[in-house]
Write a protein that holds these residues in place. Structure first.
Motif, mmCIF file in Angstrom:
data_model
loop_
_atom_site.group_PDB
_atom_site.id
_atom_site.type_symbol
_atom_site.label_atom_id
_atom_site.label_comp_id
_atom_site.label_asym_id
_atom_site.label_seq_id
_atom_site.Cartn_x
_atom_site.Cartn_y
_atom_site.Cartn_z
ATOM 1 N N SER A 1 0.799 -1.221 0.000
ATOM 2 C CA SER A 1 0.000 0.000 0.000
ATOM 3 C C SER A 1 0.830 1.268 0.000
ATOM 4 C CB SER A 1 -0.879 0.047 1.256
ATOM 5 O OG SER A 1 -1.812 -0.971 1.258
ATOM 6 N N THR A 2 0.257 2.284 -0.626
ATOM 7 C CA THR A 2 0.655 3.650 -0.343
ATOM 8 C C THR A 2 -0.393 4.166 0.619
ATOM 9 O OG1 THR A 2 -0.591 4.484 -2.212
ATOM 10 C CG2 THR A 2 1.732 4.031 -2.596
ATOM 11 N N ASP B 1 19.457 1.351 -0.059
ATOM 12 C CA ASP B 1 18.528 0.222 0.016
ATOM 13 C C ASP B 1 17.127 0.604 -0.447
ATOM 14 O OD1 ASP B 1 20.462 -1.488 0.985
ATOM 15 O OD2 ASP B 1 19.808 -1.356 3.077
ATOM 16 N N LEU B 2 16.681 1.806 -0.128
ATOM 17 C CA LEU B 2 15.322 2.237 -0.463
ATOM 18 C C LEU B 2 15.211 2.833 -1.861
ATOM 19 C CD1 LEU B 2 14.064 3.881 2.840
ATOM 20 C CD2 LEU B 2 13.632 1.588 1.986
ATOM 21 N N TRP B 3 16.327 3.218 -2.452
ATOM 22 C CA TRP B 3 16.311 3.911 -3.731
ATOM 23 C C TRP B 3 15.652 3.073 -4.827
ATOM 24 C CZ3 TRP B 3 16.779 8.671 -5.320
ATOM 25 C CH2 TRP B 3 16.887 8.905 -6.683
ATOM 26 N N ASN B 4 14.836 3.730 -5.653
ATOM 27 C CA ASN B 4 14.313 3.110 -6.877
ATOM 28 C C ASN B 4 14.161 4.190 -7.936
ATOM 29 O OD1 ASN B 4 11.515 4.185 -6.946
ATOM 30 N ND2 ASN B 4 11.285 2.989 -5.058
ATOM 31 N N GLU B 5 13.966 3.783 -9.173
ATOM 32 C CA GLU B 5 13.954 4.722 -10.300
ATOM 33 C C GLU B 5 12.824 5.748 -10.220
ATOM 34 O OE1 GLU B 5 11.433 1.248 -11.343
ATOM 35 O OE2 GLU B 5 13.504 1.378 -10.672
ATOM 36 N N HIS B 6 11.758 5.464 -9.490
ATOM 37 C CA HIS B 6 10.661 6.431 -9.360
ATOM 38 C C HIS B 6 11.091 7.680 -8.605
ATOM 39 C CE1 HIS B 6 7.869 3.548 -11.021
ATOM 40 N NE2 HIS B 6 8.268 2.653 -10.134
ATOM 41 N N SER C 1 -1.949 16.363 6.062
ATOM 42 C CA SER C 1 -1.801 15.027 5.469
ATOM 43 C C SER C 1 -1.276 15.112 4.056
ATOM 44 C CB SER C 1 -3.151 14.295 5.436
ATOM 45 O OG SER C 1 -3.630 14.089 6.728
ATOM 46 N N ARG C 2 -0.580 14.044 3.659
ATOM 47 C CA ARG C 2 -0.107 13.901 2.284
ATOM 48 C C ARG C 2 0.026 12.423 1.974
ATOM 49 N NH1 ARG C 2 2.544 15.277 6.574
ATOM 50 N NH2 ARG C 2 3.455 17.204 5.841
ATOM 51 N N TYR C 3 -0.040 12.092 0.657
ATOM 52 C CA TYR C 3 0.172 10.713 0.230
ATOM 53 C C TYR C 3 1.661 10.426 0.196
ATOM 54 C CZ TYR C 3 -4.659 9.945 -1.115
ATOM 55 O OH TYR C 3 -6.017 9.782 -1.098
ATOM 56 N N MET C 4 2.022 9.235 0.644
ATOM 57 C CA MET C 4 3.416 8.805 0.669
ATOM 58 C C MET C 4 3.483 7.331 0.268
ATOM 59 S SD MET C 4 5.098 11.519 1.909
ATOM 60 C CE MET C 4 6.673 10.877 2.425
ATOM 61 N N THR C 5 4.642 6.913 -0.209
ATOM 62 C CA THR C 5 4.922 5.507 -0.466
ATOM 63 C C THR C 5 5.755 4.998 0.702
ATOM 64 O OG1 THR C 5 4.900 5.871 -2.838
ATOM 65 C CG2 THR C 5 6.012 3.884 -2.052
ATOM 66 N N PHE C 6 5.343 3.870 1.253
ATOM 67 C CA PHE C 6 6.015 3.320 2.432
ATOM 68 C C PHE C 6 6.632 1.972 2.119
ATOM 69 C CE2 PHE C 6 2.755 6.173 3.986
ATOM 70 C CZ PHE C 6 3.452 6.916 4.927
ATOM 71 N N THR D 1 9.990 5.846 4.536
ATOM 72 C CA THR D 1 9.556 6.598 3.371
ATOM 73 C C THR D 1 10.597 7.652 3.032
ATOM 74 O OG1 THR D 1 7.701 7.779 2.359
ATOM 75 C CG2 THR D 1 8.151 8.261 4.676
ATOM 76 N N ALA D 2 10.754 7.894 1.749
ATOM 77 C CA ALA D 2 11.729 8.872 1.275
ATOM 78 C C ALA D 2 11.085 10.248 1.201
ATOM 79 C CB ALA D 2 12.226 8.467 -0.108
ATOM 80 N N THR D 3 11.895 11.283 1.492
ATOM 81 C CA THR D 3 11.426 12.651 1.371
ATOM 82 C C THR D 3 12.624 13.574 1.217
ATOM 83 O OG1 THR D 3 9.868 14.278 2.253
ATOM 84 C CG2 THR D 3 11.359 13.227 3.837
ATOM 85 N N SER D 4 12.332 14.827 1.003
ATOM 86 C CA SER D 4 13.382 15.844 0.926
ATOM 87 C C SER D 4 13.487 16.550 2.267
ATOM 88 C CB SER D 4 13.048 16.866 -0.156
ATOM 89 O OG SER D 4 13.949 17.959 -0.105
#
Length: 139
Positions: A17-18, A96-101, A31-36, A45-48
């Motif tokens: 799930s996101t 480890d968490l990095w992906n092309e998205h 609130s905001r949508y995030m990928t976990f 979760t990744a963020t800036s």
């Protein structure tokens, strides 16, 4: 509902799930949508580091996350996840968490603005499981 069944259902939702992540901004919910990413009930979760959420977490490290709910209506299971957030800048964790998205926001895992939020569960509840009352997962 048996704890083993609750844990299995929770992990299935966490792995697929996101969701929305709520923090507190000027004493109001934000609130905001995030990928976990799930690792044994701990979420990442990744963020800036230049986002509102990092400042909000510095002021109040607790978050409420909703995951699941397929949009089918009544009976869709979801998880209410109360957690404590720690901001991580660990290079191996970022790789480890990095992906092309993530390329839409960052210039690779070495990007100085790329950080990871590690969320440790305080309380996890399985909600709306068809025919079952809400269940709290014992941590």
């Amino acid at each position: 509902m048996e704890q083993q069944e609750v844990k299995k259902s929770v992990e299935n939702i966490l792995n697929n799930s996101t969701g929305t992540m709520a923090t507190v901004k000027t004493n109001k919910p934000h609130s905001r949508y995030m990928t976990f990413f799930n690792d044994n009930l701990k979420l990442y979760t990744a963020t800036s580091k230049e986002t509102d959420k990092t400042e909000e977490i510095d002021q109040n490290p607790y978050t409420h996350i909703l995951l699941g709910y397929d949009g089918e209506g009544f009976g869709d299971s979801y998880v209410e996840y109360l957690g404590k957030v720690t901001i991580k800048n660990d290079e191996s964790l970022k790789k480890d968490l990095w992906n092309e998205h993530m390329e839409h926001w960052f210039n690779g895992p070495e990007d100085p603005n790329f950080i990871v939020l590690e969320i440790t569960p305080v309380e996890i509840r399985l909600m709306n499981k068809r025919g079952k009352t809400p269940a709290t997962l014992e941590l």
